[in-house]
Design an enzyme around this catalytic site. Structure first.
Site, PDB file in Angstrom:
ATOM      1  CG  HIS A 269      37.347  39.285  35.636  1.00 45.58           C
ATOM      2  ND1 HIS A 269      38.630  39.126  36.102  1.00 45.58           N
ATOM      3  CD2 HIS A 269      36.826  40.372  36.279  1.00 45.58           C
ATOM      4  CE1 HIS A 269      38.890  40.078  36.995  1.00 45.58           C
ATOM      5  NE2 HIS A 269      37.800  40.850  37.114  1.00 45.58           N
TER       6      HIS A 269
ATOM      7  CG  HIS B 186      34.243  42.118  41.048  1.00 46.80           C
ATOM      8  ND1 HIS B 186      34.372  40.811  40.640  1.00 46.80           N
ATOM      9  CD2 HIS B 186      35.099  42.834  40.265  1.00 46.80           C
ATOM     10  CE1 HIS B 186      35.264  40.739  39.670  1.00 46.80           C
ATOM     11  NE2 HIS B 186      35.725  41.949  39.422  1.00 46.80           N
TER      12      HIS B 186
ATOM     13  CD  GLU C  75      33.858  50.228  37.110  1.00 42.78           C
ATOM     14  OE1 GLU C  75      34.622  51.040  36.604  1.00 42.78           O
ATOM     15  OE2 GLU C  75      34.239  49.195  37.686  1.00 42.78           O
ATOM     16  CG  ASP C  76      32.015  46.776  33.980  1.00 41.99           C
ATOM     17  OD1 ASP C  76      32.371  47.958  34.123  1.00 41.99           O
ATOM     18  OD2 ASP C  76      32.801  45.819  34.023  1.00 41.99           O
TER      19      ASP C  76
ATOM     20  CG  ASP D 289      39.230  42.813  40.152  1.00 41.42           C
ATOM     21  OD1 ASP D 289      38.878  42.226  39.120  1.00 41.42           O
ATOM     22  OD2 ASP D 289      39.383  44.046  40.223  1.00 41.42           O
TER      23      ASP D 289
ATOM     24  CG  ASP E 257      75.902  29.024  46.191  1.00 44.25           C
ATOM     25  OD1 ASP E 257      75.517  28.261  45.296  1.00 44.25           O
ATOM     26  OD2 ASP E 257      77.024  29.555  46.210  1.00 44.25           O
TER      27      ASP E 257
END
Length: 697
Positions: A48, A72, A76-77, A139, A259
């Site tokens: 990711h 990034h 957080e993770d 992201d 068209d």
């Protein structure tokens, strides 16, 4: 398959080896930090951040943004603190990562208030470093591309949020490619059946379209060569969400939209743009009124191009966009193109975005609540621009439907707050007049002027709305303090006291009891009707005699502004006997003494005696009921009579009785009862008048 090596090869085309190595190092650091973590799809988590960095590489973003893209999700993770990233990389990269992490924590599926507060946080993050939102958009784009692993309800929620928040931000920053991708992916997630049907319909007509596009392309290319010009011609495909939106908003069928054939011509200079435009207008007949020069007057997000509509072969309509390579990159990547081009033209684009972000901050600081902030920002996120000029020739971009007041606040807050009139193309015009592109607008100011609450009924820009509300709030506060002091002084003087005679200790004790910071706050509370003046006086003075309170009427001068209003049930005017009703949060509402809306006039908690000042001036509304015979040009006759009496009609309505007679109810502005009698006298001269009565409830 995307790898760090393949990405590094692409990056080496525009970054230095040292910068590419820094991005590699960020990748390996993130890979180690996310070790053992997997995405919903089962892939290793590092795929990711690598994909996000790849999207930014397509935009030619700088090395710090790409490093932040790799890292990034680390804070957080994985629990790695920001300080560790500062030590390993740099403070700039760590700040970007921290900014993106905070945006990731924002959830827009919460209640309205929480969503609004989260949006405020996003505005603050954008103000600190615009790259934070660019990394976040990349992201979000990769997350949208891999959305199918989510449950249908979650897919729809994320898609709705993307369509309402992130796609408009991408548009505002001029990032057309990101905006289009986010819209199409959101449309597919929210309405899979509709997206599929449009996809099949496009595929069905694509064979025929390909032939027509090829014919037009050949004709355009041949024309460019024949005129000794240079340019690359490509056919533009409409994306699915754009087709759907046009069908829905413009009530057009799929065939009507398909068209129209669209082409883009990319050239190497601005001069060449205009030369190619001339060649196109010689090749095919232009459609009147459909030419737009966004090079001379760029869009609010920095977009530049020439747009023209032409009648092609066999009368088939075609749209042509002509722009330089730099403009094309800018149209695709918007603000992100700043890191690719360092030209003067892009500095203009940068300043536009900085101005927009600065406006966001101003809205955020002056907004009364987070909900008001979001309401105003959403107006600015969906701009349909109007371009007008200041008297000195400066171009101002405004939202479509903007008025002279919106323009005044766009120039400067002080100009808006003190404007009293305007000239549009040198002619005096009302402040409520809607502006058209190309007009020159001049604002007439007066240093003693104040914003009018009525402006809120016609202004459209968030900036104007926020500043007017802020100014009115301050104005109301000042007026409330003045009125509150007057009411309290009146109560105290009835008992032979003055404010200056009360011990400071006693005042402090009362303020503490009411949980107020200062005496001005107490005056404001009284002026707004939140506290009753004689109760406050009782607290301040021992042995306060209630029977002597409120004997002397408070004088109304007509200049009290926002803290004294006039009741719409009885419409009091000067020389009427009046009484005041204390209304919480509003101050004093003035009624005629015998108004039926008033209950117990002896209740001093709610009612106070009032009198008009001798030298009162101004205009006051009064309601009249006019019964007369039905006739042609009825309203014109009444309006003419009122006008002759030097008064104005504010509202008018007609109620037919029996086909022969009718009752006209109208609200007229007069100076006092003498002026009202003059108006009634003029009305009685109209043939067919049966009865005129004043509304007193």
């Amino acid at each position: 398959m995307l790898t760090i090596d393949s990405l590094a090869d692409r990056l080496s085309e525009y970054l230095t080896p040292v910068q590419v190595n820094g991005i590699r190092r960020a990748y390996y650091y993130a890979d180690q930090a996310h070790d053992g973590q997997r995405r919903r799809s089962g892939e290793k988590y590092i795929t990711h951040p690598l994909a996000v960095a790849s999207i930014l590489a397509d935009m030619h973003m700088d090395h710090q943004s790409l490093m932040a893209a790799m890292l990034h999700d680390v804070i957080e993770d994985t629990g790695i603190p920001k300080e560790a990233l500062v030590e390993q990389f740099s403070e700039a990269v760590a700040d970007l990562v921290d900014g993106v992490s905070k945006l990731t924590q924002i959830s827009f599926d919460s209640k309205e208030q929480a969503q609004a507060e989260n949006f405020q946080k996003m505005a603050m993050a954008m103000a600190r470093d615009i790259r934070v939102i660019i990394v976040k958009l990349a992201d979000r784009l990769h997350n949208m591309r891999t959305l199918e692993v989510m449950s249908p309800p979650k897919r729809r929620r994320i898609a709705k949020e993307t369509l309402e928040i992130y796609a408009p931000i991408a548009n505002r920053l001029g990032m057309r490619d990101v905006q289009v991708s986010l819209e199409d992916l959101s449309f597919k997630a929210m309405h899979p059946m509709r997206s599929s049907l449009i996809g099949k319909a496009v595929q069905k007509v694509s064979g025929h379209r390909r032939e027509v596009v090829a014919k037009f392309q050949s004709a355009i290319e041949a024309c460019i060569v024949r005129e000794n010009l240079q340019g690359t011609v490509t056919g533009r495909e409409k994306h699915f969400y754009s087709i759907y939106k046009k069908m829905k908003d413009k009530k057009k069928s799929f065939n009507e939209i398909m068209d129209i054939y669209a082409f883009r011509i990319v050239v190497d200079s601005v001069d060449m743009c205009y030369r190619v435009l001339g060649a196109m207008h010689n090749l095919f007949k232009p459609v009147p009124g459909r030419f737009k020069d966004y090079i001379a007057i760029p869009k609010a997000n920095g977009y530049q191009s020439l747009h023209t509509s032409l009648f092609g072969m066999n009368g088939i309509p075609i749209e042509v966009q002509i722009r330089t390579k730099e403009m094309d990159e800018m149209a695709s990547y918007g603000i992100a193109a700043h890191w690719l081009y360092k030209s003067g033209s892009d500095e203009v684009n940068q300043s536009r975005v900085k101005r927009w972000v600065k406006n966001l901050l101003e809205l955020q600081q002056r907004a009364g609540s987070s909900l008001e902030f979001v309401e105003n920002v959403k107006t600015d996120l969906f701009p349909d621009e109007v371009y007008v000029f200041t008297p000195k020739g400066r171009i101002m971009e405004l939202v479509k439907g903007s008025t002279a007041v919106d323009f005044a606040y766009a120039v400067h807050t002080d100009v808006g707050n003190t404007c009293i009139a305007c000239r549009i193309d040198r002619h005096l015009a009302p402040l409520s007049q809607i502006l058209e592109s190309g007009s020159t607008v001049e604002i007439v100011c007066s240093p003693n002027a104040r914003p009018n609450p009525a402006w809120l009924n016609f202004i459209v820009t968030g900036r104007a709305r926020t500043n007017i509300r802020h100014a009115l709030k301050q104005q109301k506060q000042k007026e409330s303090i003045k009125l509150g002091e007057s009411l309290l002084s009146k109560e105290l003087s009835a008992n032979g006291f003055g404010l200056d005679q009360i011990e400071p200790e006693r005042i402090d004790a009362v303020l503490k009891e009411y949980k107020l910071a200062c005496l001005e706050d107490l005056f404001e509370e009284i002026g707004l009707g939140n506290r009753v003046s004689y109760f406050v006086a009782q607290h301040l003075v021992k042995g306060f005699d209630k029977t002597t309170a409120n004997k002397k009427p408070l004088e109304i001068t007509g200049t009290e502004g926002l803290v004294i209003s006039y009741a719409k049930c009885c419409y009091p005017i000067p020389r009427d006997p009046i009484i005041g009703h204390l209304s919480i949060g509003k101050g004093i509402v003035v009624h005629i003494e015998n108004c039926k809306s008033i209950a117990d006039k002896t209740d001093t908690d709610k009612y106070i005696p009032l009198q008009w000042a001798i030298n009162i001036s101004g205009e006051f509304e009064v309601q009249l009921h006019v019964e007369l015979e039905q006739q042609r040009g009825l309203i014109a006759l009444l309006a003419d009579a009122v006008n002759v009496a030097d008064a104005n009609i504010e509202k008018i309505s007609v109620d037919e009785r029996d086909g022969k007679t009718c009752v006209v109810t109208m609200v007229v502005t007069v100076h006092n009862r003498v002026h009202l009698s003059q108006v009634i006298k003029k009305l009685r001269l109209i043939n067919g008048i049966i009865k005129i009565a004043r509304s007193r409830h």
